[in-house]
Scaffold this active site. Structure first.
Site, short mmCIF file in Angstrom:
data_model
loop_
_atom_site.label_atom_id
_atom_site.label_comp_id
_atom_site.label_asym_id
_atom_site.label_seq_id
_atom_site.Cartn_x
_atom_site.Cartn_y
_atom_site.Cartn_z
NE ARG A 69 11.49 -16.86 23.48
CZ ARG A 69 11.34 -18.11 23.56
NH1 ARG A 69 10.61 -18.61 24.41
NH2 ARG A 69 12.09 -18.92 22.99
N GLY A 70 9.18 -17.68 20.46
CA GLY A 70 9.64 -19.09 20.04
C GLY A 70 8.86 -19.36 18.76
CB ALA A 71 9.73 -20.33 15.36
CD GLN A 220 15.65 -15.24 23.95
OE1 GLN A 220 16.78 -14.73 24.45
NE2 GLN A 220 15.05 -14.59 23.21
CG ASP A 261 13.24 -18.29 15.06
OD1 ASP A 261 14.41 -18.70 15.71
OD2 ASP A 261 12.41 -17.79 15.48
CE LYS A 272 16.43 -15.09 20.01
NZ LYS A 272 15.98 -13.87 19.50
O1 MRU Z 1 13.35 -14.29 19.69
P1 MRU Z 1 12.75 -15.48 20.48
O2 MRU Z 1 12.93 -15.81 21.75
O3 MRU Z 1 11.34 -15.68 19.88
O4 MRU Z 1 13.70 -16.53 19.42
C1 MRU Z 1 13.40 -17.91 19.67
C2 MRU Z 1 14.25 -18.61 18.92
O5 MRU Z 1 15.26 -18.16 18.35
C3 MRU Z 1 14.19 -20.27 19.08
O6 MRU Z 1 15.48 -20.91 19.00
C4 MRU Z 1 13.34 -20.70 17.85
O7 MRU Z 1 12.26 -19.75 17.69
C5 MRU Z 1 13.10 -21.97 17.91
S1 MRU Z 1 11.78 -22.16 19.26
C6 MRU Z 1 11.23 -24.03 19.18
#
Ligand code: MRU
Length: 376
Positions: A69-71, A220, A261, A272
């Site tokens: 996970r994470g963009a 998270q 994202d 998030k």
């Molecule tokens: O649902 P997730 O855990 O994938 O959400 C992640 C986030 O919102 C992060 O802040 C975003 O992807 C940036 S990660 C470098």
């Protein structure tokens, strides 16, 4: 249990102030040469286990299930998923593969809707494949795709290091920061976006104290961010999401530093769920709000945040804790997992291409070209 620490010698510094071997040790994505290994983020912090993906559909499922996970990490995983899809095809040349690979890429693209890095990485893989058409003698098209996936990962790590340097330069020595969700090595190829700024800031003495909020409902912050910082020996103080305004009012924090994202052409930023209320609270209390993301998160095709699809996940995430139901049976829940922070509330957007202060469409256009369509 497998070791998540990257000990590769090429991973140490080109940024003089930062000892990357100390400040950047986690790797969530490992390409073995014939499979993708993903650090299972559902099980952290108490189990460090990698899930092996042999097919692109396994990668798509892993993205949907938040194993990865994470963009930026989602984009990198999807790129490797495309490599796996290419290996499963019968197609003998790139021209035949262009159409044949598309269903697998569409399934990867559908795994999560909000983070634009997923569609961005797939668009890059498509372009690399198209570029290999007619070039069969020079190289094998599957190897072209493999090289492109590796380039996407390598560029992300380099971008994060650059953003760390740029973002930290905005922070006055000794400042307190609050971060949200997990934006670290776990969410990227390494070092992190917002967490990269915090790592760089700690290394340079600019960040004196780090607060991380829990980030309900998937936690998270409490499961990933404070664990990740602990691996690097960086002290972080966990707070309940609901404690953020109290913290901002009481003066221990100068900057809220978050990832993204999707950043729209006018600077509106999806991140998030809970990010928006942090931005409101930061502005109300006279604190600064920084968004840190690679240019792969910038979507100049989407003019403003009201056009972003917000992922909604299983309401069950809200109805229990750790698999134990805590809410009366029959109660309904709504679980949007991202929100949009209007550009007006953002003091700085930091990408590897530079810093956009008080973003708006004109300032964004000075740094980012309109770009290619990313819709799959
Ligand atoms: O649902 P997730 O855990 O994938 O959400 C992640 C986030 O919102 C992060 O802040 C975003 O992807 C940036 S990660 C470098």
């Amino acid at each position: 249990m497998t070791d998540p620490i990257d000990r590769s010698p090429g991973d140490t510094a080109d940024f003089a102030d930062i000892d990357y071997a100390r400040y950047d040790r986690i790797r969530p994505i490992r390409w073995t040469g014939d499979a993708l290994e993903l650090l299972d983020q559902r099980k952290l912090p108490f189990a460090v286990e990698y899930v092996r993906c042999d097919t692109s559909d396994a990668v798509a499922d892993a993205i949907h299930a938040l194993i990865v996970r994470g963009a930026p990490a989602i984009g990198i995983a999807a790129a490797w998923g495309t490599v796996l899809a290419a290996r499963a095809l019968e197609a003998s040349d790139a021209a035949a593969a262009v159409d044949a690979i598309e269903p697998a890429m569409q399934r990867l693209n559908a795994a999560r809707p909000t983070a634009v890095n997923l569609a961005w990485a797939l668009a890059r893989m498509r372009k690399a494949l198209a570029g290999a058409v007619g070039d069969e003698g020079a190289d094998d098209w599957r190897r072209v795709l493999e090289r492109e996936a590796q380039a996407i990962a390598d560029e992300d790590l380099a971008a994060n290091r650059r953003m760390g340097e740029l973002g930290a330069s905005l922070i006055a020595p000794g400042s307190g920061v609050l971060t949200h969700c997990n934006t670290g090595s776990l969410a990227t190829a390494g070092f992190g976006t917002a967490l990269g700024v915090i790592r760089a800031g700690v290394a340079q003495g600019r960040v004196g104290r780090v607060f991380a909020d829990e980030t309900r409902p998937w936690m998270q912050g409490s499961r990933l961010t404070v664990w990740e910082l602990q691996q690097d020996g960086i002290d972080a103080t966990l707070i309940a999401d609901a404690a953020a305004s109290h913290l901002l009012r009481n003066g221990e924090v100068e900057w809220v530093v978050v990832g993204a994202d999707r950043i729209c052409a006018n600077g509106d930023t999806a991140n998030k769920i809970g990010t928006y209320q942090l931005a409101i609270s930061a502005r109300f209390h006279g604190k600064k709000f920084m968004v840190v993301a690679p240019s792969s998160t910038v979507d100049m095709q989407t003019p403003s945040g009201d056009r972003i699809e917000i992922e909604e996940r299983d309401p069950g995430e809200l109805l229990g804790v750790g698999g134990t139901r805590t809410v009366a049976e029959g109660v309904a829940a709504w679980n949007p997992v991202f929100d949009v922070t209007p550009a007006d509330l953002i003091d700085a957007i930091v990408t590897e291409k530079g810093i956009v202060e008080r973003p708006d469409t004109a300032k964004m256009r000075e740094v980012f070209a309109p770009g290619e369509a990313r819709d799959a």
